[in-house]
Design a protein around this motif. Structure first.
Motif, PDB file in Angstrom:
ATOM      1  N   TRP A  43      -4.156   7.717  -3.914  1.00 18.49           N
ATOM      2  CA  TRP A  43      -5.238   6.206  -3.001  1.00 18.49           C
ATOM      3  C   TRP A  43      -6.197   6.147  -4.667  1.00 18.49           C
ATOM      4  O   TRP A  43      -6.386   5.286  -4.973  1.00 18.49           O
ATOM      5  CB  TRP A  43      -6.107   7.068  -1.987  1.00 18.49           C
ATOM      6  CG  TRP A  43      -7.519   5.589  -2.156  1.00 18.49           C
ATOM      7  CD1 TRP A  43      -8.593   5.916  -2.176  1.00 18.49           C
ATOM      8  CD2 TRP A  43      -7.215   4.512  -1.678  1.00 18.49           C
ATOM      9  NE1 TRP A  43      -8.865   4.786  -2.294  1.00 18.49           N
ATOM     10  CE2 TRP A  43      -8.203   3.566  -1.521  1.00 18.49           C
ATOM     11  CE3 TRP A  43      -5.681   3.841  -1.123  1.00 18.49           C
ATOM     12  CZ2 TRP A  43      -7.905   2.115  -0.716  1.00 18.49           C
ATOM     13  CZ3 TRP A  43      -5.646   2.064  -0.904  1.00 18.49           C
ATOM     14  CH2 TRP A  43      -7.166   1.758  -0.819  1.00 18.49           C
ATOM     15  N   ARG A  44      -6.763   7.496  -5.371  1.00 21.22           N
ATOM     16  CA  ARG A  44      -7.191   7.272  -6.589  1.00 21.22           C
ATOM     17  C   ARG A  44      -7.199   6.491  -7.697  1.00 21.22           C
ATOM     18  O   ARG A  44      -7.197   5.554  -8.027  1.00 21.22           O
ATOM     19  CB  ARG A  44      -8.253   8.437  -6.782  1.00 21.22           C
ATOM     20  CG  ARG A  44      -9.863   8.651  -5.804  1.00 21.22           C
ATOM     21  CD  ARG A  44     -10.104   9.757  -6.173  1.00 21.22           C
ATOM     22  NE  ARG A  44      -9.843  10.523  -6.304  1.00 21.22           N
ATOM     23  CZ  ARG A  44      -9.538  11.885  -5.661  1.00 21.22           C
ATOM     24  NH1 ARG A  44     -10.035  11.806  -4.480  1.00 21.22           N
ATOM     25  NH2 ARG A  44      -9.272  12.712  -6.272  1.00 21.22           N
ATOM     26  N   VAL A  63       0.865  -1.251  -0.292  1.00 19.60           N
ATOM     27  CA  VAL A  63       0.322  -0.331  -0.326  1.00 19.60           C
ATOM     28  C   VAL A  63       0.935   1.199  -0.162  1.00 19.60           C
ATOM     29  O   VAL A  63       0.820   2.310  -0.813  1.00 19.60           O
ATOM     30  CB  VAL A  63      -0.762  -0.088   1.241  1.00 19.60           C
ATOM     31  CG1 VAL A  63      -1.909   1.271   1.380  1.00 19.60           C
ATOM     32  CG2 VAL A  63      -2.012  -1.171   1.195  1.00 19.60           C
ATOM     33  N   LEU A  93       0.983   3.965  -2.975  1.00 20.10           N
ATOM     34  CA  LEU A  93       0.888   5.904  -2.670  1.00 20.10           C
ATOM     35  C   LEU A  93       1.916   6.091  -3.318  1.00 20.10           C
ATOM     36  O   LEU A  93       1.633   7.063  -3.647  1.00 20.10           O
ATOM     37  CB  LEU A  93       0.175   5.632  -1.569  1.00 20.10           C
ATOM     38  CG  LEU A  93      -1.409   5.030  -1.302  1.00 20.10           C
ATOM     39  CD1 LEU A  93      -1.637   4.968   0.671  1.00 20.10           C
ATOM     40  CD2 LEU A  93      -2.329   5.353  -1.995  1.00 20.10           C
ATOM     41  N   LEU A 149      -3.971  -1.525  -7.053  1.00 17.35           N
ATOM     42  CA  LEU A 149      -3.581  -2.246  -5.498  1.00 17.35           C
ATOM     43  C   LEU A 149      -3.192  -4.101  -6.105  1.00 17.35           C
ATOM     44  O   LEU A 149      -1.999  -4.705  -5.452  1.00 17.35           O
ATOM     45  CB  LEU A 149      -4.432  -2.186  -4.438  1.00 17.35           C
ATOM     46  CG  LEU A 149      -3.754  -0.629  -4.223  1.00 17.35           C
ATOM     47  CD1 LEU A 149      -5.168  -0.221  -3.065  1.00 17.35           C
ATOM     48  CD2 LEU A 149      -2.493  -0.843  -3.392  1.00 17.35           C
ATOM     49  N   ARG A 190      -5.418   2.892  -6.322  1.00 21.96           N
ATOM     50  CA  ARG A 190      -6.583   1.453  -5.728  1.00 21.96           C
ATOM     51  C   ARG A 190      -6.557   0.778  -7.153  1.00 21.96           C
ATOM     52  O   ARG A 190      -7.099  -1.040  -6.844  1.00 21.96           O
ATOM     53  CB  ARG A 190      -7.907   2.359  -5.625  1.00 21.96           C
ATOM     54  CG  ARG A 190      -8.731   1.119  -4.896  1.00 21.96           C
ATOM     55  CD  ARG A 190      -9.995   2.170  -4.820  1.00 21.96           C
ATOM     56  NE  ARG A 190     -10.480   3.076  -5.659  1.00 21.96           N
ATOM     57  CZ  ARG A 190     -11.444   3.973  -5.263  1.00 21.96           C
ATOM     58  NH1 ARG A 190     -11.990   4.018  -4.389  1.00 21.96           N
ATOM     59  NH2 ARG A 190     -12.062   4.480  -6.021  1.00 21.96           N
TER      60      ARG A 190
END
Length: 460
Positions: A253-254, A229, A233, A260, A257
């Motif tokens: 994050w957008r 994570v 990011l 991921l 994601r």
């Protein structure tokens, strides 16, 4: 010969010079031409030679534009107009003189003052190619080791709210789970003594092994997820920092994601490859140790493990750029590994050295922050530091929480350095191999970048 005053060509004699044929400079004339007939004005009727007209300007009316030079010297050239050798603000002018073709401050001769390589000429005014555009934390050109490390640190310093916010959040969540697991499943160091006690019962050994495997496995899994994570990011943040564009944690994050799960699968695949490459070569040694000579089996297992470790290290560097390739190019797992292998080819040792240096720097910084917390945590345990060293201490919640705080701070600093260096290495290799700097310049809005011809890329 004209009777009116005019400009004397360079090299002509003064008007009061001796007659032609005498020693000394020649008489001034309008230049070479056909001989004049004897009956023309200015010609001696006897044919002895040309004579001056009787109607001459009064004395002192005619002179060279820059004054009359001395006997036997040519008059100086006329003052030049603006141009390569002309006058310019801040300096004298003249062809061949200061400020001219060969003078100081002008274009100059190859080796003289003001020449191509001398102070004040092209060597100083041009100074090589213009500096590369730097819209963000790195210049848009092939990077050196210091520039890659500085870019990672500059990203953390410039966008510290986003970078440290992401790192701190991931580290806190990750370390909280680790502390809870260790607190409930592995709270007593004395329980591990059963593994070293030959008189321990089977149930005691089984319990100790299960606790050790459970705690270690869960901790590794949590650390793996947290690393995935944080890497995802921080990759988004660093890629924006290269363009000089800030990004919030929500925007990062957008962006990250959708990739991921693929990134998690990539890291798990690489870990399984490492386990297989190190474990499989040790199997023959284990078999020999069980069925035959124990010493020979151990030696064979060690050799196999070392050989597998070397291959694992080589593949780890070969696929070290797969993570940013997957995140930034939106590639699949296999395609990102292929892209990493292509980018690393021919630069394995360089990438290995930079990655190793980044890991050492991150580890040193983390240790500086973690060691004081570990010392305080040891003092807070039941038997103090001696109990931890002897394995008789009781690891309580105070120890786990205090040491966990140190781990959070250490990871908060280590994550941005390691992730940032990996992303910048990926960008650097693509600049060297694929001229990515042109795309980055366009994305950053740099005007007229790349219109000049590019030379060979260093290190490609």
């Amino acid at each position: 010969m004209n009777d009116t005053p005019g400009w004397a060509s360079p090299g002509s004699a003064p008007p009061d010079g001796p007659e032609p044929g005498a020693s000394g400079p020649a008489e001034p004339s309008d230049g070479p031409g056909p001989a004049q007939p004897a009956d023309q004005p200015g010609t001696d009727p006897s044919g002895s030679g040309p004579q001056w007209s009787k109607e001459q300007p009064p004395p002192g009316q005619w002179s060279a534009p820059t004054g009359t030079p001395g006997q036997g010297q040519a008059p100086p050239p006329p003052p030049p107009g603006p141009g390569w050798g002309g006058a310019h603000p801040g300096g004298p002018a003249g062809p061949g003189g200061p400020g001219g073709y060969g003078g100081a401050g002008g274009y100059g001769g190859y080796g003289g003052p003001g020449g191509y390589g001398a102070p004040g000429g092209w060597g100083a005014g041009w100074g090589g190619p213009p500096p590369a555009a730097k819209p963000g934390v790195i210049p848009l050109r092939p990077l050196g080791v210091g520039e890659i490390l500085d870019g990672a640190v500059s990203t953390m310093r410039t966008y510290w709210r986003t970078v440290l916010g992401v790192s701190l959040t991931v580290a806190v969540v990750m370390q909280t789970i680790v502390v809870l697991v260790q607190g409930f499943a592995f709270s007593d160091l004395a329980s591990t003594n059963a593994l070293d006690d030959p008189n321990a019962s089977t149930s005691e050994v089984t319990r100790a092994m299960s606790e050790a495997f459970l705690s270690t496995g869960v901790v590794y899994l949590v650390v793996l997820i947290g690393t995935v994570v944080a890497t995802a990011l921080l990759t988004a943040v660093t890629s924006r920092a290269v363009l000089g564009k800030p990004v919030t944690a929500g925007e990062a994050w957008r962006d990250a994601r959708p990739q991921l799960l693929k990134l998690f699968g990539l890291i798990c695949l690489l870990l399984l490859m490492a386990v297989a490459l190190i474990g499989v070569p040790t199997v023959p040694g284990i078999v020999v140790a069980v069925t035959g000579s124990q010493d020979a089996g151990i030696a064979l297992a060690v050799i196999g493990g070392l050989a597998g470790s070397v291959v694992t290290l080589w593949l780890a560097i070969r696929f070290s750029l797969a993570s940013p390739a997957l995140m930034l190019e939106k590639q699949g797992i296999v395609k990102s590994m292929s892209r990493s292998a292509k980018l690393v080819r021919g630069s394995w040792w360089r990438i290995f050295g930079i990655q190793l240096l980044a890991q050492i720097i991150a580890s040193i910084l983390s240790s500086i922050l973690v060691i004081p917390f570990a010392f305080i945590a040891g003092l807070s345990s039941g038997d103090g530091l001696s109990g931890l060293v002897n394995g008789t201490g009781d690891v309580g919640w105070a120890f786990l929480i205090i040491s966990g705080l140190g781990s959070v701070i250490g990871r908060m600093i280590a994550f941005p350095i390691t992730a940032g260096v990996t992303v910048l290495l990926y960008i650097d290799q693509r600049i060297r191999r694929e001229a990515l700097d042109l795309d980055l310049a366009r994305a950053a809005g740099v005007q007229d970048y790349g219109t000049a011809a590019h030379g060979p890329t260093p290190g490609s």
